[in-house]
Scaffold this active site. Structure first.
Site, PDB file in Angstrom:
ATOM      1  N   GLU B  83      -1.694 -51.348 -18.241  1.00 34.32           N
ATOM      2  CA  GLU B  83      -1.839 -50.997 -16.820  1.00 34.32           C
ATOM      3  C   GLU B  83      -3.110 -51.584 -16.205  1.00 34.32           C
ATOM      4  OE1 GLU B  83      -0.922 -48.897 -19.183  1.00 34.32           O
ATOM      5  OE2 GLU B  83       1.159 -48.579 -18.566  1.00 34.32           O
ATOM      6  N   HIS B 153       5.551 -37.458 -17.683  1.00 32.38           N
ATOM      7  CA  HIS B 153       6.574 -38.081 -16.834  1.00 32.38           C
ATOM      8  C   HIS B 153       6.794 -37.243 -15.576  1.00 32.38           C
ATOM      9  CE1 HIS B 153       7.309 -39.712 -20.865  1.00 32.38           C
ATOM     10  NE2 HIS B 153       7.782 -40.778 -20.268  1.00 32.38           N
TER      11      HIS B 153
END
Lengths: 397, 349
Positions: B83, B153
């Site tokens: 990321e 999530h």
């Protein structure tokens, strides 16, 4: 400051530097200050002449032993030589690191001196760990499809890396697994009941129902609880040396190769107090998770190759059969027995309640902050009035 | 039976009336409206590129399906699982002038990129005296609870970024809003983070214009007018408070003004304050934990600006101050019952 006497090295260095300076000065006189040294250089030269080449400071004196006039590189931490040919290092030279293996794809030992010669009992434990994991994977994957658990990840194809490495460690060695390494726990005899408890998030889950399925952890078995984020800084064998780490690449589908490499790496890590990197090459046969359809990004043929031609369980089975340590009868019986064990654990897990909702609030810190306790109390009050709208029947009171 | 089957959804998506202003529309769900926005962008801007983990085959939520085939592998491509690198790379190409559309696969995984976003992207223009900027960077990321996402999530990290001057943070409530807001983010001359409520990807379906259109940033929308209390939320939670507004009307005869904040920073103080001046009551709700959540910023500003107009303390109905739990999700989320209960208490204050 006390003057330190010049060493011979110092003297030579000083003389060489002065010689260079003299040339520069002469050049300056001839060409003018814009060439050669210039004003600053002349000042420096005068200062050098008066004080010697920086030999009044003890630290400087030490530096001078790595003489700046020596033609070796002086960069701290670099142990290389200079080269006068312009050449780029090709990446594929590095990625061609050979892969260590002990068995061929038919389970035959290639080099007998590399055979760990493990006793039958131990090799059977490898086999049963991998196959029990495989059976549990099939049943739990299916249970997600049926809406019984919310999510699942299988380990298909990677079982050899888990079991080979776990077997080579001491049972008390602390393992930090990622989400596709359940075989380590299986090898360490983690009960099926607890695998299931975590997947169902029921009252028996030591993780207290906090994480998605397959995020197992076990303190007694020294397996740190799995978390979803993937470490993004782990080097591969190709980069291990770049990090200064002893590295090896092994055939991850060869449980003996994984075993040997891990055993030796552990021995040396402890003896030499340095890290060892093992890159176990393998192939993920299953989809990433129940939320994934991998046919979208890879060919069915590729998957089939690994499943049929190079599977860690098959290779070990060949080895066992060749040795006469296993046969079709036992295979059939074991399949039936392992399936039965898994199904029993599964049915029991499904029937259990979920943990008390109070467990939503604990373990954020070791001690519960006042504000959080107030939130816990607020939820309790809320449920008294609005409880009918919540699945309280499925949770422990 | 103690078997817990699939959870019933905590909200009902209500499509907005079809918008006639922007030409022909098509039925799209949220992920399709995102694809449509990206398609429009790449079609009109030759420097626009899309990159992130797994975007090439179409993305784990199908947001980029078909784009690589249509625009080529030089414009729609995968990155490594990194990321920090995704955003760092995005900043770099944005500085050269390309329109960089980065995807972070789950907002829960944006944190390795936090330093790049906060210390680089957000400060690029300021630190260079406006000589350089990475304004053509947009970061998209799936966001919010999904029923079973648990710790990694389900997160809504907008509050972390709200504290960072120099970036914009946007959260749409529907397909129509998403396309218009995403296109605005891409056009906007500042680095933007666009959080997409993942639970709405398939559940939210609406008529969405096929061509480009732009919904302005930093403008909240009053989606329902009312007189007794102002309800503010963003993303999925807008649908929860909409339902709460119906419940309040039906059970209590209370008239609610419902506001979708849309842009988290820079946020539309005027619209919210104007509403609170009218109603005298404010309830803000978000999934993210209460402490330091964005409701605290709204609450603080509103009490500064509208103190004498307030009939009751401002109420915040939020997630608890814990990580997002798996099996306890139904108890964790600020559902309609918690919002309704808070509303009731405010009315009776």
């Amino acid at each position: 400051m006390k003057w330190q006497p010049l060493t011979r090295g110092d003297r030579r260095a000083k003389e060489q530097l002065l010689a260079k300076m003299a040339v520069a000065v002469a050049a300056t006189k001839f060409w003018g200050p814009s060439r050669g040294l210039g004003r600053a250089g002349l000042l420096l030269l005068r200062r050098l002449g008066a004080r010697g080449v920086a030999c009044s400071h003890p630290r400087r004196q030490q530096q001078q032993q790595f003489s700046s006039l020596d033609e070796k590189p002086q960069f701290p931490g670099a142990s290389a030589e200079f080269i006068d040919k312009l050449e780029f290092i090709q990446p594929n030279v590095i990625s061609g690191i050979p892969i260590y293996r002990v068995m061929d794809r038919q389970g035959q030992i290639i080099n007998p001196s590399e055979d760990p010669e493990l006793p039958q009992k131990e090799v059977l434990k490898f086999y049963k760990s991998m196959t029990l994991l495989n059976t549990m994977d099939r049943i739990l994957y299916e249970s997600q499809r049926q809406g019984r658990i919310s999510f699942y990840m299988t380990n298909y194809g990677e079982e050899g890396t888990h079991v080979g490495s776990a077997a080579a460690l001491d049972s008390t060695d602390l393992v930090f697994g990622q989400y596709r390494e359940a075989g380590v726990l299986m090898y360490r005899d983690y009960p099926l009941e607890l695998f299931m408890a975590q997947c169902y998030g029921n009252v028996s889950d030591p993780g207290k129902g906090r994480q998605m399925p397959v995020h197992y952890g076990c303190k007694e078995r020294h397996f740190v609880t799995i978390s979803s984020p993937l470490a993004t800084q782990i080097p591969q064998a190709a980069r291990g040396p770049g990090y200064g780490i002893m590295s090896i690449r092994v055939d991850g589908n060869d449980v003996f190769a994984v075993y040997n490499a891990t055993k030796e790496a552990r021995r040396r890590a402890v003896a030499e107090n340095q890290p060892f990197l093992i890159e176990a090459m393998t192939y993920r046969i299953g989809h990433h998770s129940t939320s994934d359809d991998s046919s979208a990004y890879r060919s069915v043929d590729e998957v089939s190759y690994w499943d049929k031609q190079d599977h860690p369980i098959s290779r070990l089975r060949h080895y066992l059969l060749n040795r006469g340590w296993w046969d079709e009868e036992q295979e059939k019986a074991w399949r039936k027995q392992s399936r039965k064990k898994v199904m029993e654990a599964f049915e029991q897990a499904e029937r259990k309640l979920k943990p008390n909702p109070n467990l939503l609030f604990s373990d954020v810190y070791q001690e519960m902050p006042t504000q959080l306790r107030k939130q816990q109390e607020a939820l309790a009050r809320h449920l008294q009035t609005y409880g009918e709208h919540y699945p309280l029947d499925h949770f422990e009171k | 039976e103690a078997i817990q089957r699939r959870q019933v959804s905590h909200f009902t998506f209500k499509p907005d009336p079809e918008c006639q202003e922007y030409g022909q529309t098509q039925k799209m769900n949220l992920f399709q409206s995102i694809t449509s926005a990206l398609d429009n962008s790449l079609a009109k801007d030759p420097t626009a590129v899309i990159f992130g983990e797994d975007v090439a085959f179409g993305g784990v939520f199908r947001c980029t399906v078909g784009l690589r085939d249509k625009y080529g592998k030089d414009r729609v491509f995968n990155t490594p699982l990194c990321e920090q690198g995704i955003v760092g790379f995005g900043i770099g190409i944005a500085v050269t002038g390309a329109t960089a559309i980065a995807e972070i696969q789950f907002a829960d995984y944006i944190f390795p990129a936090f330093d790049q976003i906060v210390n680089e992207a957000a400060k690029y223009r300021y630190r260079s005296g406006d000589l350089f900027n990475c304004g053509s960077l947009t970061i998209r990321s799936p966001w919010g609870c999904v029923g079973h996402g648990a710790l990694y999530h389900s997160q809504s990290p907008e509050a972390f970024f709200a504290h960072c001057p120099g970036i914009k943070v946007v959260v749409p409530r529907s397909p129509f809003q998403a396309k218009g807001l995403l296109l605005s983010c891409i056009e906007d001359k500042n680095p933007c983070i666009f959080f997409e409520p993942k639970i709405l990807y398939r559940a939210a379906v609406e008529q969405v214009p096929v061509e480009s259109y732009y919904i302005p940033l930093s403008q909240a929308e009053v989606i329902q007018e009312g007189s007794d209390i102002t309800l503010v939320a963003w993303g999925t939670q807008v649908h929860v408070i909409r339902e709460v507004a119906s419940m309040a009307q039906e059970k209590l005869g209370v008239s609610c003004e419902v506001i979708d904040l849309r842009t988290i920073i820079p946020w539309d103080v005027d619209t919210v304050c104007k509403s609170v001046i009218k109603t005298g009551r404010l309830l803000i709700s978000h999934e993210a934990p209460l402490t330091g959540g964005f409701a605290s910023e709204i609450s603080s500003t509103v009490q500064e600006e509208c103190f004498l107009n307030l009939e009751a303390p401002i109420s915040r109905v939020c997630g608890y101050d814990t990580p997002f739990p798996h099996i306890f999700e139904p108890f964790y989320i600020p559902d309609k019952w918690k919002c309704y209960d808070a509303l009731r208490k405010m009315i009776n204050y």
